[in-house]
Write a protein that holds these residues in place. Structure first.
Motif, PDB file in Angstrom:
ATOM      1  N   ILE A 161      10.431  -4.354  -1.359  1.00  0.00           N
ATOM      2  CA  ILE A 161       9.177  -4.036  -0.664  1.00  0.00           C
ATOM      3  C   ILE A 161       8.010  -4.220  -1.622  1.00  0.00           C
ATOM      4  N   ALA A 162       6.996  -4.955  -1.170  1.00  0.00           N
ATOM      5  CA  ALA A 162       5.755  -5.101  -1.927  1.00  0.00           C
ATOM      6  C   ALA A 162       4.593  -4.628  -1.057  1.00  0.00           C
ATOM      7  N   HIS A 163       3.660  -3.904  -1.671  1.00  0.00           N
ATOM      8  CA  HIS A 163       2.530  -3.331  -0.944  1.00  0.00           C
ATOM      9  C   HIS A 163       1.213  -3.966  -1.404  1.00  0.00           C
ATOM     10  N   TYR A 164       0.359  -4.268  -0.418  1.00  0.00           N
ATOM     11  CA  TYR A 164      -0.900  -4.945  -0.697  1.00  0.00           C
ATOM     12  C   TYR A 164      -2.041  -4.274   0.052  1.00  0.00           C
ATOM     13  N   VAL A 165      -3.258  -4.478  -0.479  1.00  0.00           N
ATOM     14  CA  VAL A 165      -4.467  -4.059   0.233  1.00  0.00           C
ATOM     15  C   VAL A 165      -5.493  -5.179   0.161  1.00  0.00           C
TER      16      VAL A 165
END
Length: 511
Positions: free
Chosen positions: A85-89
């Motif tokens: 899982i990779a999280h971005y904004v």
């Protein structure tokens, strides 16, 4: 291995990025997908704050309002790391922090005005990131509520983003009552002002009630490959017309939903909750946790109602430490019509419940923020009733203690797409009293693992709510054997994401 992209306005995998239950879903489902060894990317707006400790990945250049603008894509660290899982904004000056949970904006004169601006920009930036192949050939793009539906508009009509046609789109409805309706023309936050170069089919984007407006919720329902509601009963509810206030149904979109159902595109799948790797409160810390948070709030410059926090709520809680109650009722919810319409419609009903509680040395703890008129109502009633503790804020530590240490959890929702609070309470063996609607029908088995109420009309429903509250207390104080048996059944129920994700793969992710 499949590659997923989750697009949402909220994500509770990140700190300070939650306003409601949608954030829990966007946190939890990627973890289950990653457990299958598929890859997941999750992207939300930065709201001018979530990017600050992130790693800049790239700039994204795209056109809005007829001219080029630049957004920035950051990878950010979640509260807990999970492989796969990779999280971005997405950061952009016009994607601003809201006054509701630091996410959404409340525009009483022009609903959705500010939010539409930031989500128009956010969605277009996400489309550009996909075009630049930042996420490495996405197979499934899973969208959540109206805030993300513009990606389907771009897929259908925007020639710059034809690449979106290569992905399978799932659209989840978390709350149909918020639809993202804005003018097509003659407004800064209008579709044609933001995308003057894009030709589109009017019948696909139009709102059936306001013919000069786009309805983004409708766009999501009409254009997604699969449409999903967060419980089976809510799916049935929204295919029927609304009869307010007695029944909240399709809110003008019932024909679109029935069409999606007939085409095999509409599915009701119950949300789950975590039973592993969860935050666990320490028993006996409810009142200390409340006081600790109150003292933090009164030191914040931006915190409102400090006199209420210190002289009203704090004083009551100190007294509870010395004189513990015999029965603790609680609610954790946004202060909105959906959650507390019955109290706003008839405050006397809440006051009657509080009086009945007081007679049995009981208290009612209500935690939440939201619409000013609802907050004001709760503050006023809290001054009248010493056993009503209104905590006008958000705190994970308090919430975890509430779910652990309450005797009864109260959910008088006018409607409820799924409801996660009742599942979290039941996970700890706390019995719930709920309105018999939507996902609460699918989770509470009346008389076995909880209590419910309903009525033919609003007056009847409110009267039954008060009567049901009496019944709950009667069982607790007069038949503890039955109460404890119901508690064991509530705690034994499993609303697992493992089961839900199997349905996701078989019904939603079927490209």
């Amino acid at each position: 291995m499949r590659n997923f992209l989750f697009v949402s306005a909220e994500n509770d995998a990140l700190a300070d990025c939650k306003a409601g239950g949608m954030a829990d879903v966007v946190r939890d489902i990627p973890r289950q997908i990653a457990a299958t060894e598929d890859q997941v990317h999750v992207i939300v707006p930065a709201y001018n704050r979530l990017h600050k400790n992130g790693r800049l990945i790239t700039e994204l250049k795209f056109n809005i309002r007829g001219e080029e603008t630049v957004a920035e894509l950051y990878e950010v660290k979640p509260k807990k790391e999970f492989i796969g899982i990779a999280h971005y904004v997405i950061h952009h000056p016009e994607i601003v922090e809201g006054n509701i949970a630091h996410i959404y904006n409340d525009d009483p004169e022009e609903p959705f005005f500010t939010d539409t601006i930031k989500y128009f920009i956010f969605n277009t930036a996400v489309a550009q990131a996909i075009k630049q192949n930042i996420f490495d050939n996405i197979d499934v793009i899973h969208l959540h509520d109206w805030h993300t539906a513009l990606l389907l508009f771009h897929r259908k009509f925007h020639q710059d983003y034809a690449i979106l046609k290569q992905s399978w789109f799932v659209y989840s409805i978390h709350n149909l009552s918020l639809q993202g309706i804005r003018p097509l023309n003659d407004n800064f936050a209008s579709l044609n002002n933001f995308f003057p170069e894009v030709g589109y089919e009017y019948e696909i984007v139009k709102d059936d009630r306001y013919n000069d407006c786009i309805n983004l919720m409708a766009v999501g329902i009409r254009l997604a490959d699969e449409v999903h509601t967060v419980s089976p009963s809510y799916m049935q509810d929204i295919m029927k017309p609304s009869h307010k206030p007695e029944f909240i149904g399709g809110e003008s979109l019932e024909e679109d939903l029935k069409r999606a159902f007939a085409e095999g595109r509409l599915h009701g799948i119950l949300n789950g909750v975590n039973y592993h790797n969860m935050r666990v409160a320490q028993k006996g810390k409810l009142y200390p946790n409340i006081l600790r948070q109150l003292f933090k709030w009164i030191q914040e410059e931006s915190k409102k109602y400090k006199a209420d926090i210190l002289a009203n709520t704090g004083e009551k809680v100190v007294n509870l430490i010395e004189n513990p109650p015999s029965f603790v009722v609680s609610s954790v919810a946004r202060m909105t019509e959906q959650k507390f319409y019955f109290f706003k419609k008839q405050p006397e009903a809440l006051k009657e419940i509080l009086t009945k509680l007081e007679a049995r040395n009981g208290i009612f703890i209500l935690l939440g923020t939201g619409e000013p008129e609802y907050e004001m109502l709760m503050r006023e009633i809290s001054y009248e009733h010493p056993n009503f503790i209104f905590i006008n804020g958000q705190s994970e530590d308090i919430i975890d203690s509430i779910y652990l240490e309450s005797d009864l959890y109260f959910m008088p929702s006018l409607f409820e797409p799924c409801g996660i609070s009742q599942m979290l309470a039941m996970r700890n063996g706390v019995l719930c009293l709920v309105h018999h609607t939507g996902g609460l029908i699918d989770t509470i088995d009346t008389g076995k693992n909880g209590f419910s109420f309903k009525g033919e009309n609003i007056t009847d429903t409110i009267a039954n709510m008060v009567a049901s509250f009496d019944s709950c207390m009667d069982v607790y104080f007069e038949d503890r054997v039955k109460w404890n048996k119901m508690r064991r059944k509530a705690k034994a129920v499993r609303f697992s994401w493992e089961n839900s994700i199997k349905e996701y793969y078989s019904k939603l992710y079927t490209y």
